[in-house]
Design an enzyme around this catalytic site. Structure first.
Site, short mmCIF file in Angstrom:
data_model
loop_
_atom_site.label_atom_id
_atom_site.label_comp_id
_atom_site.label_asym_id
_atom_site.label_seq_id
_atom_site.Cartn_x
_atom_site.Cartn_y
_atom_site.Cartn_z
N HIS A 80 -0.22 -0.56 -2.96
CA HIS A 80 0.09 -1.82 -2.27
C HIS A 80 -1.16 -2.70 -2.27
O HIS A 80 -1.12 -3.87 -2.66
CB HIS A 80 0.55 -1.54 -0.85
CG HIS A 80 0.49 -2.73 0.05
ND1 HIS A 80 1.31 -3.83 -0.12
CD2 HIS A 80 -0.32 -3.04 1.11
CE1 HIS A 80 1.01 -4.73 0.80
NE2 HIS A 80 0.02 -4.28 1.55
N ARG A 94 6.02 -1.89 -8.67
CA ARG A 94 4.60 -2.01 -8.33
C ARG A 94 3.91 -0.72 -8.76
O ARG A 94 4.02 0.30 -8.09
CB ARG A 94 4.46 -2.22 -6.82
CG ARG A 94 3.06 -2.57 -6.36
CD ARG A 94 2.90 -2.33 -4.87
NE ARG A 94 2.67 -0.93 -4.60
CZ ARG A 94 3.06 -0.30 -3.50
NH1 ARG A 94 3.71 -0.92 -2.57
NH2 ARG A 94 2.81 0.99 -3.34
N TYR A 121 3.36 9.03 -0.93
CA TYR A 121 4.78 8.72 -0.67
C TYR A 121 5.63 8.61 -1.93
O TYR A 121 6.83 8.37 -1.83
CB TYR A 121 4.90 7.47 0.19
CG TYR A 121 4.17 6.23 -0.32
CD1 TYR A 121 4.70 5.47 -1.36
CD2 TYR A 121 2.95 5.83 0.23
CE1 TYR A 121 4.05 4.33 -1.82
CE2 TYR A 121 2.29 4.70 -0.23
CZ TYR A 121 2.84 3.95 -1.25
OH TYR A 121 2.19 2.84 -1.71
#
Lengths: 374, 327
Positions: free
Chosen positions: A271, A267, A280
C-alpha cells in the site's frame, strides 16, 4: 484469491495477457485511430512511470522520502486514462495517481515533495487541471462532482466542441467506494446530470482489506442505483483502458451525464512503503498478477506488430535510466522549506493570529541565532 | 441618517444581504436543503430562487458532506458558493469536508487555489427544538486553521457579516443566532465600513462583559440591570470568532480590570477558555479579579423544557458580574 482472467471476470479487453490483440467490437473503431506513435507513447509512458515508481521506492528506502505509495502494476489503468484526457479536462485524484499526474504535466519533484515532506502538494491545480492528491479517502469525488456541476452551469458541456467541452474525472480506489462521500458524489452527479467520469481503479486491496470486505457486488455496477451507467475494463490492458476512457470522456463532454468505469487491476507493491503485504496475501496471488503485467503485454504486442524493435527497446531502457537519475537528483536537490513558509498560505487574506504567531516564532528563531553568535 | 437605513428583522437583513451579493456578483450561488421554493426552514432565502433561478439558488440532496464537497468543487470552477446548513448539529456529517478539505486546500495548493465558500449555520438554543437543533459548535471549528468564523447579534451586523463573508477569498462560517432571526433593528445597507472583529456596544468602567451572537441582547439587559446596582459594565460584542478582536478586548479589560465572558456553548474548551487565556497573557497585571465564564454545561444539549437552565440568562450573567465585583 482474486479472479484474474477475462473469462472469469467479464470486462472489456483488447490485449490478452500474452499481448494478442483480441476482438473488442465496441471499441475497435476507436482503437483503429491509434497510430504507431500513439502506441509507442503509451508503452514508453508506462515504462517511464514504472521506472519513476521503483526509483521513488528506492529513495524512500534510502531515507530521502518519508513514505511512498507505489503505482506498480497500475500503469495501464493510469496511462490509458491519462492519454485519453484532453487539455481542458480536469482530474481530481487520490495519492497513487502518479501516471495520471505525469499526463497532466506534473514533474517528478511535484509528486516526491508530498512524500519528502517539503509540501502537501503545492502545485497550481488550475495550471495543470489536476488537483492536489487527496489523502482522506473519497473526498475528491465530491470536488470533482461540484466542479462538473460548475461546468454545466457555465455551458462547458454538450457544445459538440471537442476543444472546449470539459469532462471532469475523479480517480479513486476500491476501498474508497465504501466511503459515504463517494455515494454522495454519485448522488449529486446523478441528480444534477453532472459531466463527471468516476474512474475506479479496483486494485483488489485497500491496505490489507480485500475488495470483498468492501462489497459483495460488482463495483462497476455501483452507479446504477444512482442512475449512472458503468463498465468494467481490464485495467492491465492499456489499449482497453484508453479506448473505454476515451469513449466515456467523449460521452461525458457531449452532455450524456456521469459515467462510471471500473479498471480491474492489481496493486503489486505494498500500500505504501510502510506496509507489509506478506502478512495478508499470498505470493502465488502476486505472481499470478505478475503474469498479467501491463507493460510486458504491450511490449509483446508492439514487438509482434513491428512497432518497436530491439534498438528502440535499448534506447527506451537508456532513457528510463537517465530519467531515474534525474528523479534522484531532483529529489535530493529539493530544499527544506523555510520556517516562515509554514505560515504563508493558511489564509489568503491577512489573519491577525497567524501574523502574530509568525512574528513571534521568527523572532524566537532569530534570538537562537544571536545566542549562537555570543 | 442615510436613506438606506431601514428597520427590519435579522431574517430580512440576511435575505437582503444575500440578494445584494447575488445582484452584485453573478458568481454567487446559494446551495442547501429546502432553500429554493420553501426559502429555507427559516425563510432566510425566501424569494431568491424565484428571482435568480434554480441554477443560482440550488436545492440540494439531503447530504451535508455532499453539499460542502460539491461547493468546494464549484468554487474551484470559479463560483462563490454560499451554503446553508439547516441546523447547527446537522453540520457534523460535513465536518470532514470542512476541516480536511475546505480549511486546507488553499494551504495545500501553496496558495494557488482560493476557496471563497461561505457556510451559513443557524446556531444556538432557545427555540424549544428537539435534539441537534440548538447547539453552538463554533469552538469545534475555531480549532481548525484556514477557516474564518463570524457571527452577528443584530440585523445590521447580520447584513454586513454576510457581505464580508461572501467577499472573502477565505472560507467563512457564519454562525447565525437563530433565536434572533425575528428581532428587529435598523440596517444601514450603505454603511460600507467593515464592522471590525469586535465592537463596544456599551461603555463602562467596572467590568468588561464580552459575548456574541444570541447572548448579546441578553448582555444588553445585564448592562441595564447592573447599572441599577451601581455597576458600570462595558459590553464587548464579538463579530469575528476567528480571528478574534483581541486588541479591542485587551484595551477594555485594561481599563475595567475585570472580565466576564458569556456564551451558549459549553465553557469547557470553549471560546471563553481562549479569551480568558489571551487576556491573562495580555492584561495579567491589570486584572483585579479572576476572570469569570458563563456558558453551557459539559452535557449534551438538554431537552427543551430544561434549556432555560442550560443557557446563560440575565440572572447568571448578572451574578457573574456581581461576583467579579466582590474582588
Amino acid at each position: 484469491m482474486a479472479q484474474i482472467t477475462a473469462t472469469e471476470v467479464e470486462m472489456v479487453q483488447a490485449l490478452d495477457a500474452e499481448g494478442n490483440r483480441t476482438p473488442c467490437p465496441e471499441y475497435d473503431d476507436a482503437l483503429s485511430t491509434l497510430g504507431a506513435a500513439d502506441l509507442r507513447r503509451m508503452y514508453q509512458d508506462m515504462v517511464l512511470l514504472r521506472r519513476f515508481d521503483t526509483q521513488a521506492t528506492a529513495l524512500q528506502r534510502q531515507g530521502e522520502l518519508g513514505l511512498w505509495p507505489p503505482s506498480l502494476g497500475q500503469e495501464a489503468a493510469q496511462i490509458g486514462l491519462g492519454q485519453a484526457l484532453r487539455p481542458q479536462d480536469f482530474v481530481f485524484g487520490s495519492y497513487r495517481e502518479h501516471g495520471v499526474a505525469f499526463s497532466r504535466g506534473l514533474q517528478p519533484a511535484d509528486l516526491l515533495g508530498v512524500f519528502r515532506g517539503t509540501s502537501h502538494g503545492g502545485w497550481d491545480p488550475q495550471k495543470h487541471r489536476f488537483h492536489t492528491y487527496a489523502i482522506v479517502i473519497g473526498t475528491q469525488t465530491l470536488h470533482a462532482t461540484g466542479y462538473a456541476m460548475g461546468m454545466n452551469l457555465q455551458g462547458r458541456v454538450g457544445n459538440q466542441d471537442p476543444e472546449r467541452d470539459v469532462a471532469t474525472v475523479t480517480c479513486f480506489g476500491d476501498g474508497a467506494t465504501s466511503q459515504g462521500d463517494v455515494s454522495e458524489a454519485l448522488t449529486f452527479a446523478g441528480a444534477y446530470h453532472a459531466p463527471v467520469l468516476f474512474y475506479c481503479q479496483n486494485n483488489q486491496w485497500a491496505i490489507s482489506e480485500p475488495v470483498h470486505t468492501q462489497t459483495s457486488a460488482d463495483l462497476y455496477r455501483r452507479g446504477e442505483g444512482f442512475g449512472i451507467p458503468g463498465i468494467r475494463v481490464d485495467g492491465n490492458d492499456v489499449l482497453a483502458c484508453w479506448a473505454v476512457a476515451q469513449t466515456a470522456l467523449e460521452k461525458v463532454r457531449s452532455g450524456a451525464g456521469p459515467l462510471f468505469i471500473e479498471a480491474y487491476t492489481y496493486r503489486r507493491g505494498p500500500h505504501t512503503t510502510a506496509d507489509d503485504p506478506t502478512k495478508y496475501r499470498s505470493g502465488a496471488e502476486v505472481e499470478a498478477w505478475e503474469r498479467r503485467d501491463p507493460i510486458l503485454r504491450m511490449q509483446r504486442y508492439l514487438s509482434r506488430e513491428g512497432i518497436i524493435d530491439d534498438a528502440a527497446e535499448t534506447e527506451l531502457e537508456e532513457r528510463a535510466e537517465q530519467f531515474a537519475a534525474e528523479v534522484r537528483e531532483a529529489c535530493k536537490a529539493m530544499p527544506d522549506p523555510a520556517p516562515a513558509d509554514m505560515f504563508s498560505h493558511a489564509y489568503r487574506e491577512p489573519h491577525l493570529l497567524v501574523q502574530e504567531e509568525q512574528e513571534n516564532y521568527l523572532a524566537y528563531l532569530a534570538s537562537l541565532d544571536e545566542e549562537d553568535e555570543q | 441618517m442615510s436613506q438606506a437605513v431601514k428597520t427590519m428583522t435579522m431574517a430580512a437583513a440576511l435575505n437582503t444581504s444575500l440578494r445584494t451579493s447575488m445582484e452584485q456578483d453573478p458568481k454567487v450561488l446559494l446551495m442547501g436543503e429546502d432553500i429554493g421554493k420553501l426559502g429555507g426552514v427559516f425563510r432566510i432565502t425566501e424569494g431568491l430562487q424565484k428571482d435568480f433561478g434554480e441554477h443560482r439558488v440550488i436545492d440540494t440532496p439531503l447530504a451535508e458532506s455532499g453539499i460542502v464537497g460539491t461547493a468546494i468543487g464549484l468554487a474551484i470552477s470559479g463560483y462563490r458558493p454560499v451554503v446553508e446548513i439547516q441546523f447547527d448539529a446537522f453540520v457534523f456529517p460535513a465536518y470532514d469536508q470542512i476541516v480536511t478539505q475546505l480549511a486546507k486546500i488553499h494551504s495545500r495548493t501553496g496558495g494557488t487555489q482560493p476557496l471563497p465558500v461561505t457556510i451559513r449555520i443557524p446556531y444556538g438554543g432557545g427555540i424549544g427544538s428537539p435534539e441537534h437543533h440548538s447547539e453552538s459548535p463554533e469552538a469545534v471549528f475555531g480549532h481548525h486553521a484556514g477557516l474564518r468564523l463570524m457571527t452577528a447579534s443584530d440585523p445590521h451586523s447580520a447584513y454586513w457579516v454576510i457581505q464580508e463573508a461572501i467577499r472573502s477569498d477565505d472560507p467563512v462560517i457564519v454562525f447565525e443566532p437563530k433565536r434572533r432571526y425575528w428581532m428587529r433593528g435598523q440596517v444601514d445597507t450603505e454603511a460600507g465600513t467593515p464592522l471590525g472583529a469586535a465592537r463596544i456596544l456599551a461603555e463602562g468602567t467596572d467590568v468588561t462583559l464580552v459575548t456574541y451572537g444570541p447572548l448579546t441582547p441578553v448582555a444588553q439587559t445585564v448592562v441595564e440591570q447592573a447599572e441599577k446596582l451601581g455597576i458600570s459594565v462595558e459590553l464587548v460584542d464579538l463579530l469575528s470568532l476567528n480571528p478574534l478582536g483581541l486588541d479591542l478586548l485587551e484595551d477594555s479589560v485594561k481599563r475595567t480590570g475585570r472580565l466576564v465572558i458569556g456564551h451558549e456553548a459549553p465553557t469547557f474548551l470553549g471560546m471563553g477558555a481562549e479569551l480568558s487565556a489571551r487576556m491573562v497573557e495580555r492584561a495579567f497585571y491589570h486584572l483585579e479579579a479572576p476572570i469569570a465564564r458563563v456558558g453551557g454545561f459539559h452535557l449534551p444539549y438538554p431537552p427543551s423544557r430544561l434549556e432555560e437552565h442550560y443557557l446563560p440568562d440575565l440572572d447568571r450573567m448578572l451574578d457573574a458580574v456581581e461576583e467579579v465585583m466582590t474582588h
